[in-house]
Design a protein around this motif. Structure first.
Motif, PDB file in Angstrom:
ATOM      1  N   ALA A 429     -54.481 -16.197   6.153  1.00 51.46           N
ATOM      2  CA  ALA A 429     -53.482 -17.346   5.860  1.00 51.46           C
ATOM      3  C   ALA A 429     -52.936 -16.733   4.452  1.00 51.46           C
ATOM      4  CB  ALA A 429     -54.691 -18.353   5.427  1.00 51.46           C
ATOM      5  N   TYR A 430     -53.833 -15.777   3.429  1.00 49.59           N
ATOM      6  CA  TYR A 430     -52.757 -15.392   2.540  1.00 49.59           C
ATOM      7  C   TYR A 430     -51.534 -14.879   2.711  1.00 49.59           C
ATOM      8  CZ  TYR A 430     -57.657 -15.991   0.583  1.00 49.59           C
ATOM      9  OH  TYR A 430     -58.925 -16.198   0.098  1.00 49.59           O
ATOM     10  N   LYS A 431     -51.628 -14.150   3.839  1.00 48.45           N
ATOM     11  CA  LYS A 431     -50.155 -13.448   4.256  1.00 48.45           C
ATOM     12  C   LYS A 431     -49.236 -14.086   5.142  1.00 48.45           C
ATOM     13  CE  LYS A 431     -52.581  -8.820   4.166  1.00 48.45           C
ATOM     14  NZ  LYS A 431     -53.836  -9.501   3.868  1.00 48.45           N
ATOM     15  N   LEU A 432     -49.687 -15.267   5.426  1.00 50.40           N
ATOM     16  CA  LEU A 432     -48.781 -16.082   6.309  1.00 50.40           C
ATOM     17  C   LEU A 432     -47.426 -16.593   5.976  1.00 50.40           C
ATOM     18  CD1 LEU A 432     -49.561 -17.331   9.144  1.00 50.40           C
ATOM     19  CD2 LEU A 432     -50.193 -19.624   7.953  1.00 50.40           C
ATOM     20  N   PRO A 433     -47.184 -16.775   4.726  1.00 47.12           N
ATOM     21  CA  PRO A 433     -45.646 -16.904   4.215  1.00 47.12           C
ATOM     22  C   PRO A 433     -44.939 -15.637   4.135  1.00 47.12           C
ATOM     23  CG  PRO A 433     -47.324 -17.935   2.536  1.00 47.12           C
ATOM     24  CD  PRO A 433     -48.160 -17.152   3.439  1.00 47.12           C
ATOM     25  N   LEU A 434     -45.579 -14.566   4.052  1.00 42.42           N
ATOM     26  CA  LEU A 434     -44.610 -13.317   4.152  1.00 42.42           C
ATOM     27  C   LEU A 434     -44.624 -12.894   5.493  1.00 42.42           C
ATOM     28  CD1 LEU A 434     -46.296 -11.722   1.041  1.00 42.42           C
ATOM     29  CD2 LEU A 434     -44.270 -13.069   1.076  1.00 42.42           C
ATOM     30  N   LYS A 435     -45.674 -13.058   6.322  1.00 41.27           N
ATOM     31  CA  LYS A 435     -45.605 -12.220   7.647  1.00 41.27           C
ATOM     32  C   LYS A 435     -45.665 -10.877   7.784  1.00 41.27           C
ATOM     33  CE  LYS A 435     -44.555 -16.652  10.339  1.00 41.27           C
ATOM     34  NZ  LYS A 435     -43.642 -17.104  11.313  1.00 41.27           N
ATOM     35  N   THR A 452     -50.465 -18.059  -2.996  1.00 39.38           N
ATOM     36  CA  THR A 452     -51.101 -19.036  -1.767  1.00 39.38           C
ATOM     37  C   THR A 452     -52.439 -18.890  -1.699  1.00 39.38           C
ATOM     38  OG1 THR A 452     -49.028 -18.194  -0.556  1.00 39.38           O
ATOM     39  CG2 THR A 452     -50.969 -18.815   0.707  1.00 39.38           C
ATOM     40  N   LYS A 453     -53.080 -17.733  -2.099  1.00 36.27           N
ATOM     41  CA  LYS A 453     -54.572 -17.170  -2.178  1.00 36.27           C
ATOM     42  C   LYS A 453     -55.225 -18.419  -3.147  1.00 36.27           C
ATOM     43  CE  LYS A 453     -58.125 -14.042  -3.408  1.00 36.27           C
ATOM     44  NZ  LYS A 453     -58.137 -12.521  -3.626  1.00 36.27           N
ATOM     45  N   LYS A 454     -54.735 -18.512  -4.497  1.00 36.67           N
ATOM     46  CA  LYS A 454     -55.061 -19.567  -5.189  1.00 36.67           C
ATOM     47  C   LYS A 454     -55.091 -20.896  -4.933  1.00 36.67           C
ATOM     48  CE  LYS A 454     -54.451 -16.860  -9.573  1.00 36.67           C
ATOM     49  NZ  LYS A 454     -53.631 -16.392 -10.802  1.00 36.67           N
ATOM     50  N   HIS A 455     -54.091 -21.248  -4.096  1.00 36.60           N
ATOM     51  CA  HIS A 455     -53.976 -22.721  -3.575  1.00 36.60           C
ATOM     52  C   HIS A 455     -54.898 -22.859  -2.595  1.00 36.60           C
ATOM     53  CE1 HIS A 455     -51.954 -26.257  -2.233  1.00 36.60           C
ATOM     54  NE2 HIS A 455     -51.885 -26.007  -1.079  1.00 36.60           N
ATOM     55  N   ILE A 456     -55.089 -22.074  -1.913  1.00 37.44           N
ATOM     56  CA  ILE A 456     -56.199 -22.003  -0.588  1.00 37.44           C
ATOM     57  C   ILE A 456     -57.629 -22.227  -1.293  1.00 37.44           C
ATOM     58  CG2 ILE A 456     -57.091 -21.153   1.276  1.00 37.44           C
ATOM     59  CD1 ILE A 456     -54.383 -19.882   2.265  1.00 37.44           C
ATOM     60  N   GLN A 457     -57.899 -21.613  -2.326  1.00 41.59           N
ATOM     61  CA  GLN A 457     -58.941 -21.540  -3.052  1.00 41.59           C
ATOM     62  C   GLN A 457     -59.408 -22.701  -3.729  1.00 41.59           C
ATOM     63  OE1 GLN A 457     -58.596 -17.801  -5.522  1.00 41.59           O
ATOM     64  NE2 GLN A 457     -60.055 -16.771  -4.198  1.00 41.59           N
ATOM     65  N   GLU A 458     -58.391 -23.251  -4.368  1.00 39.89           N
ATOM     66  CA  GLU A 458     -58.410 -24.545  -4.918  1.00 39.89           C
ATOM     67  C   GLU A 458     -58.594 -25.938  -4.252  1.00 39.89           C
ATOM     68  OE1 GLU A 458     -58.625 -26.799  -8.677  1.00 39.89           O
ATOM     69  OE2 GLU A 458     -58.606 -24.396  -8.183  1.00 39.89           O
ATOM     70  N   PRO A 491     -63.023 -27.443  11.886  1.00 39.68           N
ATOM     71  CA  PRO A 491     -61.775 -26.844  12.015  1.00 39.68           C
ATOM     72  C   PRO A 491     -60.624 -27.468  11.681  1.00 39.68           C
ATOM     73  CG  PRO A 491     -63.292 -26.775  14.240  1.00 39.68           C
ATOM     74  CD  PRO A 491     -63.821 -27.677  13.028  1.00 39.68           C
ATOM     75  N   HIS A 492     -60.555 -28.915  11.889  1.00 36.73           N
ATOM     76  CA  HIS A 492     -59.444 -29.488  11.388  1.00 36.73           C
ATOM     77  C   HIS A 492     -58.926 -29.491  10.005  1.00 36.73           C
ATOM     78  CE1 HIS A 492     -58.451 -31.810  15.113  1.00 36.73           C
ATOM     79  NE2 HIS A 492     -59.768 -32.000  15.458  1.00 36.73           N
ATOM     80  N   LEU A 493     -60.245 -29.483   9.247  1.00 35.86           N
ATOM     81  CA  LEU A 493     -59.875 -29.157   7.718  1.00 35.86           C
ATOM     82  C   LEU A 493     -59.479 -27.947   7.481  1.00 35.86           C
ATOM     83  CD1 LEU A 493     -59.901 -30.612   4.932  1.00 35.86           C
ATOM     84  CD2 LEU A 493     -62.396 -29.954   4.630  1.00 35.86           C
ATOM     85  N   ALA A 494     -60.296 -27.045   8.066  1.00 37.62           N
ATOM     86  CA  ALA A 494     -59.971 -25.594   7.878  1.00 37.62           C
ATOM     87  C   ALA A 494     -58.442 -25.004   8.112  1.00 37.62           C
ATOM     88  CB  ALA A 494     -60.890 -24.575   8.501  1.00 37.62           C
ATOM     89  N   ALA A 495     -58.126 -25.747   9.456  1.00 40.25           N
ATOM     90  CA  ALA A 495     -56.572 -25.497   9.794  1.00 40.25           C
ATOM     91  C   ALA A 495     -55.780 -25.969   8.987  1.00 40.25           C
ATOM     92  CB  ALA A 495     -56.336 -25.881  11.245  1.00 40.25           C
ATOM     93  N   ASP A 496     -55.710 -27.041   8.519  1.00 39.94           N
ATOM     94  CA  ASP A 496     -55.133 -27.745   7.324  1.00 39.94           C
ATOM     95  C   ASP A 496     -54.976 -27.126   6.099  1.00 39.94           C
ATOM     96  OD1 ASP A 496     -53.518 -30.224   6.600  1.00 39.94           O
ATOM     97  OD2 ASP A 496     -55.129 -30.597   5.049  1.00 39.94           O
ATOM     98  N   ILE A 497     -56.171 -26.572   5.527  1.00 45.10           N
ATOM     99  CA  ILE A 497     -56.107 -25.735   4.366  1.00 45.10           C
ATOM    100  C   ILE A 497     -55.472 -24.492   4.377  1.00 45.10           C
ATOM    101  CG2 ILE A 497     -57.476 -25.118   2.502  1.00 45.10           C
ATOM    102  CD1 ILE A 497     -59.549 -27.252   2.876  1.00 45.10           C
ATOM    103  N   THR A 498     -55.589 -23.839   5.374  1.00 44.41           N
ATOM    104  CA  THR A 498     -55.370 -22.451   5.432  1.00 44.41           C
ATOM    105  C   THR A 498     -53.889 -22.244   6.125  1.00 44.41           C
ATOM    106  OG1 THR A 498     -56.343 -21.991   7.659  1.00 44.41           O
ATOM    107  CG2 THR A 498     -57.480 -21.554   5.636  1.00 44.41           C
ATOM    108  N   GLY A 499     -53.539 -23.355   7.189  1.00 43.52           N
ATOM    109  CA  GLY A 499     -52.293 -23.137   7.590  1.00 43.52           C
ATOM    110  C   GLY A 499     -52.264 -22.557   9.013  1.00 43.52           C
ATOM    111  N   ILE A 500     -53.420 -22.032   9.690  1.00 41.12           N
ATOM    112  CA  ILE A 500     -53.917 -21.250  10.656  1.00 41.12           C
ATOM    113  C   ILE A 500     -54.002 -22.054  11.851  1.00 41.12           C
ATOM    114  CG2 ILE A 500     -55.329 -19.687  11.655  1.00 41.12           C
ATOM    115  CD1 ILE A 500     -53.801 -18.503   9.457  1.00 41.12           C
TER     116      ILE A 500
END
Length: 660
Positions: A429-435, A452-458, A491-500
């Motif tokens: 998820a951290y690398k998702l914007p860069l691929k 992205t990492k700090k946003h997900i952690q927050e 899984p729904h919340l995890a997918a929403d936060i991480t974007g995976i």
């Protein structure tokens, strides 16, 4: 009527009516006529009683001629042949049922209960009437009343605790000697003196001559330790073992899992015998008994561990204050395997009957570092089973390649697998914007990844309360077993936060749920599901190679499950990981500090005591809500075991977490 000593006039008259009905009311018509005749009699009697101002002397004097008169009963004959009838309360249960049969068949239950309540109330028994009303309106209250009465009776007649019962309480409550003495002072006749607990403790330890303790190490001879374990289990299973045939008695096997693991510990202000030693790191080896089997092909199960992933049965073999490394791990594995190969069958006697137990040890309580050391795999990004490197993990083929069969026997390391899959989703998820995976990144790209990492952690901290990927004081980070469990619970919340992708996270949840269930798994169905998950991952995130753990679970998981001696969830390493936390607690609170040797001996004894099979079997079991599985998980479980009572290795250890 006077002999009954009833409290008031109405109660006496009602008793007289009941007496007449029971003795002279033979048919429904008789009962009806008798009630009508008696109602008139009762009215006259009450009037005369009231005119006498409710005084017996005046009543007898004013109504002497009336009292000497006759009251006619509306029945054919009072002269009955046979034995004289008894009063209702003197009759047997069978007679009472016979006498009340017509009433029960003609009168409704609610009417009978209401009549009983009214009668009790009229007789002055108000509490009894109230209780009857409560248990009628709420049937569950009857159980509570009965439980309270039994508890009171048991309390009044409670026998003193035996030394074994007191020791079980002592261990379960994590008491010290001083705490136990304080409790005992409240009731010295109920709690045995502490010296009896000391005698009971000695039975939990191997013989003194089999222990070796130094300032940096404490260990027991494996033969004496397994003999003590089997002996204690045999005491608990005595009734079952005595029913076995001679053939079964000579074919008993105890199946155990074992492993070794390193951890960091607090340094103490104690002097070592020589320079260069440190207590900052611990390396602990242990084993857990899983099953006792016998019979042809060892299919008859005598006992199975109810909590295979709990430290309750985790027996310490050896601990050393040494940093975990490849050489240390290899030496420990060699030492334990030599000890296992030198084991002799354990012989015990129960009621002059001999039993012989052979031993089987499976090395499954391990993590990735131990597996790499045992197989000679030098790179952490290389699979120790097939030898593939990270650049080959995304090459999904239907044919599995296995170059190291030894690695298959190590199991799936369920607890670490859960954490590693959780971390792999986070890092993806951290690398998702860069691929980008390991390509050179510009300063702006690094800043974007960090943002992205700090946003997900927050978001995790605010929406779930979880601290994700944050360093902890002294060692490790917050990515432990409990954090990963809560991540995959939603899984729904995890997918929403991480974007995976949600489907990928859900499929990983199903796989983790399956391998940690503790039930037998259909390897073919699992293989199909895992391969589909791997293909989904590659199609979505082919630019990011799988981690070694994800590759092992999705590619080699079916082979490992198929070759496992027991259900793969029961071979988890959770018990050994939880022991690291226990070591810190026992060393701080239950060990003497004036000598390193005495400190190590006390810790080793406490580890033995808290994992004693007999004490662990007598401990009260936790009542928990049965776990529900996903439909896909149930489909992958073997039909015969999908509803069995085998333990769930992931449930018992919810309060334990590991850090590395």
């Amino acid at each position: 009527m006077k002999d009954e000593n009833l409290p008031n006039f109405n109660a006496k008259v009602n008793y007289l009516e009941s007496h007449l009905l029971l003795n002279y009311g033979k048919t429904g018509e008789d009962i009806k006529n008798l009630k009508q005749r008696f109602a008139l009699f009762k009215v006259v009697l009450k009037e005369k009683w009231e005119k006498s101002h409710r005084k017996e002397e005046a009543f007898l004097k004013n109504n002497e001629s009336w009292l000497n008169g006759t009251f006619q009963l509306p029945i054919k004959s009072l002269n009955r042949p046979g034995r004289p009838s008894k009063c209702f309360h003197e009759s047997s249960e069978r007679s009472k049922r016979r006498k009340t049969e017509e009433i029960r068949s003609t009168v409704g239950d609610d009417v009978i209960v209401h009549a009983a309540q009214t009668t009790l109330s009229v007789q002055g028994q108000r509490y009894a009437s109230k209780i009857l009303k409560e248990i009628t309106n709420c049937p569950s209250r009857a159980h509570e009343y009965r439980k309270a009465v039994d508890k009171k009776g048991n309390k009044e007649s409670a026998a003193p605790l035996t030394p074994l019962q007191a020791l079980t309480m002592f261990v379960e409550a994590d008491l010290t000697r001083r705490q136990y003495e304080i409790i005992r002072n409240t009731n010295k006749t109920f709690y045995p003196p502490y010296y009896l607990l000391l005698e009971a403790k000695q039975k939990c330890y191997p013989p003194k001559e089999c222990l070796r303790v130094t300032d940096t190490c404490a260990e027991s001879c494996l033969q004496s330790l397994i003999d003590n374990t089997v002996t204690r289990l045999s005491i608990f299973l005595e009734e079952v073992l005595l029913t076995l045939s001679e053939e079964d008695r000579n074919s008993l096997y105890i199946i155990c899992k074992w492993g070794c693991d390193g951890s960091q510990q607090a340094q103490y202000k104690q002097k070592f015998d020589s320079d260069g030693k440190s207590d900052a790191n611990l390396f602990l080896s242990s084993f857990v008994p899983l099953r006792i089997v016998c019979g042809k092909n060892n299919k008859k199960v005598i006992w199975h561990n109810p909590t295979p992933s709990s430290p309750r049965f985790c027996r310490p073999i050896r601990f050393q204050f040494v940093k975990e490394s490849t050489d240390v791990t290899k030496e420990e594995i060699r030492y334990i395997r030599e000890s296992v190969n030198a084991l002799k069958p354990t012989e015990i006697n129960l009621n002059q009957i001999k039993f012989s137990f052979k031993h089987s040890f499976e090395m499954t309580m391990v993590d990735g570092k131990v597996c790499n050391a045992a197989t000679g795999t030098k790179s952490t990004s290389q699979c120790y089973i097939c030898g593939a490197t990270q650049k080959d993990f995304n090459n999904i083929t239907d044919k599995e390649e296995t170059s190291n069969l030894t690695g298959v026997t190590f199991g799936l390391s369920v607890l670490h697998a859960r954490i590693r899959l959780f971390e792999s989703v986070l890092h993806l998820a951290y690398k998702l914007p860069l691929k980008k995976y390991r390509k050179r990144k510009t300063h702006e790209e690094k800043q974007l990844e960090e943002k992205t990492k700090k946003h997900i952690q927050e978001r995790f901290r605010i929406e779930t309360g979880l601290l994700v990927d944050m360093p902890k004081t002294n060692f490790g980070n917050t990515n432990d077993g409990n954090t990963s469990r809560r991540f995959f619970e939603n899984p729904h919340l995890a997918a929403d936060i991480t974007g995976i992708n949600y489907e990928l996270i859900y499929r990983l949840k199903v796989i983790l749920e399956t391998i940690s269930s503790g039930h037998k798994i259909d390897s073919q169905k699992y293989d199909c599901y895992a391969k589909e998950t791997a293909k989904l991952y590659v199609s979505l995130y082919g630019w990011h190679p799988m981690t070694p753990t994800m590759h092992k679970i999705l590619t080699h998981g079916a082979t490992i499950i198929e070759n496992a001696l027991l259900p793969i969830g029961q071979l988890s390493e959770e018990a050994a990981e939880a022991r690291n936390k226990h070591f810190r607690v026992y060393r701080e609170n239950f060990a003497r500090k004036f000598s390193r040797e005495q400190c190590n001996l006390d810790v080793y004894h406490r580890l033995l005591l808290s994992s004693d099979p007999l004490i662990s079997s007598l401990r009260p079991k936790k009542t928990s809500i049965p776990k529900t599985f996903c439909p896909e998980t149930i489909n992958m479980l073997m039909p015969a075991d999908s509803n069995n009572n085998e333990p769930d290795s992931d449930d018992e250890q919810q309060d334990e977490s590991i850090t590395e």
